[in-house]
Motif scaffolding. Structure first.
Motif, mmCIF file in Angstrom:
data_model
loop_
_atom_site.group_PDB
_atom_site.id
_atom_site.type_symbol
_atom_site.label_atom_id
_atom_site.label_comp_id
_atom_site.label_asym_id
_atom_site.label_seq_id
_atom_site.Cartn_x
_atom_site.Cartn_y
_atom_site.Cartn_z
ATOM 1 N N THR A 221 49.601 38.261 33.152
ATOM 2 C CA THR A 221 48.498 38.633 32.231
ATOM 3 C C THR A 221 47.238 37.447 32.952
ATOM 4 N N PHE A 222 46.395 38.339 33.488
ATOM 5 C CA PHE A 222 44.966 37.590 33.736
ATOM 6 C C PHE A 222 44.208 36.998 32.543
ATOM 7 N N VAL A 223 44.075 35.705 32.372
ATOM 8 C CA VAL A 223 42.990 35.318 31.403
ATOM 9 C C VAL A 223 41.666 34.867 32.218
ATOM 10 N N ALA A 224 41.634 35.112 33.521
ATOM 11 C CA ALA A 224 40.233 35.009 34.083
ATOM 12 C C ALA A 224 40.613 35.542 35.700
ATOM 13 N N GLY A 225 39.994 36.322 36.099
ATOM 14 C CA GLY A 225 40.184 37.004 37.570
ATOM 15 C C GLY A 225 38.969 36.520 38.108
ATOM 16 N N ASN A 226 38.837 37.247 39.459
ATOM 17 C CA ASN A 226 37.615 36.957 40.277
ATOM 18 C C ASN A 226 36.213 37.397 39.738
ATOM 19 N N ARG A 227 36.179 38.654 38.952
ATOM 20 C CA ARG A 227 35.090 39.014 38.199
ATOM 21 C C ARG A 227 34.609 38.251 37.454
ATOM 22 N N GLN A 228 35.362 37.247 36.614
ATOM 23 C CA GLN A 228 35.222 36.556 35.378
ATOM 24 C C GLN A 228 34.653 35.062 35.765
ATOM 25 N N THR A 229 35.498 34.614 37.218
ATOM 26 C CA THR A 229 35.077 33.454 37.758
ATOM 27 C C THR A 229 33.725 33.535 38.916
ATOM 28 N N GLY A 230 33.201 34.560 39.209
ATOM 29 C CA GLY A 230 32.352 34.460 40.274
ATOM 30 C C GLY A 230 32.860 34.394 41.570
ATOM 31 N N ASP A 231 34.379 35.182 41.534
ATOM 32 C CA ASP A 231 35.154 34.729 42.932
ATOM 33 C C ASP A 231 35.548 33.185 43.108
ATOM 34 N N GLN A 232 35.667 32.492 42.242
ATOM 35 C CA GLN A 232 36.114 31.144 42.398
ATOM 36 C C GLN A 232 37.521 30.861 42.201
ATOM 37 N N TYR A 233 38.121 31.518 41.405
ATOM 38 C CA TYR A 233 39.524 31.218 41.146
ATOM 39 C C TYR A 233 40.143 32.387 40.269
ATOM 40 N N LEU A 234 41.410 32.224 39.953
ATOM 41 C CA LEU A 234 42.225 33.138 39.001
ATOM 42 C C LEU A 234 43.088 32.213 38.144
ATOM 43 N N SER A 235 43.091 32.767 36.873
ATOM 44 C CA SER A 235 44.110 32.037 35.932
ATOM 45 C C SER A 235 45.026 33.158 35.467
ATOM 46 N N VAL A 236 46.090 33.215 35.678
ATOM 47 C CA VAL A 236 47.325 34.157 35.324
ATOM 48 C C VAL A 236 48.449 33.478 34.549
ATOM 49 N N MET A 237 48.962 34.279 33.709
ATOM 50 C CA MET A 237 50.144 33.733 32.910
ATOM 51 C C MET A 237 51.199 34.639 33.502
ATOM 52 N N THR A 238 52.470 34.234 33.707
ATOM 53 C CA THR A 238 53.654 35.113 33.822
ATOM 54 C C THR A 238 54.663 34.702 32.922
ATOM 55 N N GLN A 239 55.249 35.871 32.260
ATOM 56 C CA GLN A 239 56.325 35.580 31.322
ATOM 57 C C GLN A 239 57.260 36.441 31.954
ATOM 58 N N GLY A 240 58.627 36.059 31.129
ATOM 59 C CA GLY A 240 59.678 36.865 31.700
ATOM 60 C C GLY A 240 61.222 36.246 30.996
ATOM 61 N N PRO A 241 62.240 36.885 31.270
ATOM 62 C CA PRO A 241 63.360 36.721 30.814
ATOM 63 C C PRO A 241 64.212 35.545 31.763
ATOM 64 N N GLN A 242 65.307 34.973 31.596
ATOM 65 C CA GLN A 242 66.018 34.171 32.663
ATOM 66 C C GLN A 242 66.324 35.207 33.784
ATOM 67 N N GLY A 243 66.149 34.779 35.145
ATOM 68 C CA GLY A 243 66.406 35.707 36.076
ATOM 69 C C GLY A 243 66.639 35.050 37.373
ATOM 70 N N ASP A 244 66.699 35.554 38.337
ATOM 71 C CA ASP A 244 66.994 34.939 39.750
ATOM 72 C C ASP A 244 65.529 34.322 40.406
#
Lengths: 358, 358
Positions: A221-244
């Motif tokens: 889930t992107f909470v901020a991408g290049n369009r929002q940060t003026g191509d400066q940084y990304l802020s992205v969440m990653t969720q999932g179950p127990q895995g490899d």
């Protein structure tokens, strides 16, 4: 999916990573250079400022002036006065408690999981409204290092006799920041967005919303991408179950900051294996081999990636989704699509080649 | 205070507890009797109900019908319709996300750390308003076992194709519960309390508020006591810094439920040492020797104690405070006051005698 192993066997035994030292990397000490290190929940170097404890996770010294990351922990009434940064774009992410954010003339209530983007030049400030409020403040440039450079402090929460507050910042002189005055009062609240804006404008995003992509059994889930940060940084969440463990790899041109929000995760960084609990953090600078593994049935992390050149990777690997949680039936893991575009993406796969299209 | 040891040495080495097995007690399986056991975050036996996953931490079988504890995890729009319980008093505690609670005709917004007390016979219900909302529901008697007895479910979050919701409970027949109808709509919100009411009335309590007591470097906060629960149970949070194990002891007449909210803690229960992360739980029935230790610089737990006969212990050991966070300068540890009243309090100290008035 791997069957949950909840009661035992969660400690790394190193058998599947014979090259890893399984030692502890340096924690809670900033190296002053782009080198891997960790911070345990709230335990970065700390300063008392405006009724809050500011714990530095990344200072300008680690990012060569490109960005900073701080955890702010405060009591009711603490916060920042109205101010703006000349150069810094800021992303706020609330971990606990609640606050009222004034952003570009609008007033918002924010709680756990809500985030905000403050483009450079935008007037903003906030007041914490619960006994304990905690948020992460990521910012480009180094304005927040200067703004949060209060007195060194040993504790992890504000002292019982701390009488400071946002007003104490009104008289300071902070490079890169213009202090505009006290936070305006107000009782009308604007609604948080549930989709990202198309351009770099100020916004508050509701918890769990933002641009979402499915990759196997994980939800990005992107909470901020290049369009929002003026191509400066990304802020992205990653969720999932127990895995490899995901396939190990490295990036040559961008840094990756790992911050655990829920559950627990194992991180391979360089030649070490570490575990992160909620609030724990690892700095993985460009060039560092790394991989991660989720250890709990609901694990969630947030990452900040700078510069934002890695955004096409996520769109290559993932598929857009309306889901707001990881799926019980995993989507395909299309690493084959990444392999086909390796020369365009800032990723170097390491170790065993991942199976394509599994 | 003990200096924080954040980067290593957090695993129990057993040296200071030579009598402890350091094995893992049974986790995530309900024993069906009053015996010690643990639940990892969300991993109790699970059922899908009303768009939520209900994970059972304690069923009536473990408490001999006295109380139950469930974790409810849902997506936006899931929740409970308007209903009331003939016998059960309920305490709700929000862990993540947000919800709108209708309680005795009033409407409240609740977020992380907010709690509510629902006396028997009170009409209530809620709708979750974030992509992921998680709350704990403690209740006397066994009405919630019946209400939440949906279909067995393997996952930890609702399935992507789950189309159920609160309306699905309208047609059910649940012993101890009267379903009153759909949750009323509304846009006017009442304010949460910041102090406990004097009697057993419905209330919502703001995060971190409630009746507070200082004990050495720890802060105890009652979110419900005997006056609020009709002498049925206590719900009390304990927060503090990393520190030493408290003096081991046991209770003869009341059970104690330990639930970790923040940080990490070590628990001695019977002859075992276990560690709890946020969301993890341990059932310590009456008669079980136990003690706890906080392992992180900010650790917070919530406990439910039933029956409520242990309330005088807290007022004997602690001193009332207006603080809403643990102090940097510890208050005295007045275990001497407990020793002087041992015959009136349901506590049996074990092991080395604690130092008085240290």
């Amino acid at each position: 999916m791997t069957a949950p192993r909840l009661d035992r066997g969660q400690r790394p035994d190193g058998a599947d990573f014979p090259d890893c030292k399984r030692t502890f990397m340096e924690f809670n000490v900033l190296p002053g250079a782009r080198a891997p290190y960790g911070i345990r929940n709230g335990a970065g170097p700390r300063r008392a400022v405006a009724g809050m404890v500011a714990s530095t996770y990344v200072s300008g010294a680690e990012s060569e002036g490109a960005y900073t990351l701080h955890m702010l922990t405060g009591a009711k009434g603490s916060g920042l006065p109205l101010l703006s940064h000349s150069e810094a774009h800021v992303t706020l992410y609330v971990l606990d408690g609640a606050l009222e954010l004034v952003l570009d003339g609008q007033r918002y209530r924010m709680g756990r999981g809500d985030s905000a983007l403050v483009p450079a030049g935008t007037a903003y400030g906030f007041v914490m409204t619960r006994a304990r409020t905690v948020l992460m403040a990521y910012a480009t440039a180094t304005a927040l290092d200067s703004l949060l450079a209060g007195a060194p402090y040993d504790g992890f929460i504000p002292a019982e006799d701390d009488a400071t507050g946002p007003a104490d910042l009104l008289k300071g002189d902070f490079p890169g920041t213009t202090v505009l005055g006290a936070l305006p009062e107000g009782t009308d609240f604007a609604e948080a967005l549930t989709t990202l804006p198309e351009t770099s404008v100020p916004y508050v995003l509701e918890a769990g919303m933002g641009e979402r992509l499915l990759v196997a059994d994980q939800l990005f889930t992107f909470v901020a991408g290049n369009r929002q940060t003026g191509d400066q940084y990304l802020s992205v969440m990653t969720q999932g179950p127990q895995g490899d463990m995901i396939p190990p790899h490295k990036h040559l041109l961008h840094d990756e900051l790992f911050f655990c929000l829920d559950g627990a995760m194992r991180l391979k960084a360089g030649d070490e294996l570490i575990e992160l609990a909620p609030g724990d953090f690892c700095f993985v600078p460009r060039g560092t081999p790394h991989a991660y593994q989720f250890l709990r049935p609901f694990t969630n992390m947030i990452g900040w990636l700078q510069p934002g050149i890695f955004e096409p990777f996520f769109h290559t690997l993932g598929d857009p989704t309306e889901l707001t949680r990881y799926p019980q039936t995993p989507a395909p893991f299309r690493f084959d699509r990444v392999i086909a575009k390796l020369d365009e993406l800032d990723i170097v796969p390491l170790g065993r080649p991942p199976e394509a299209g599994a």
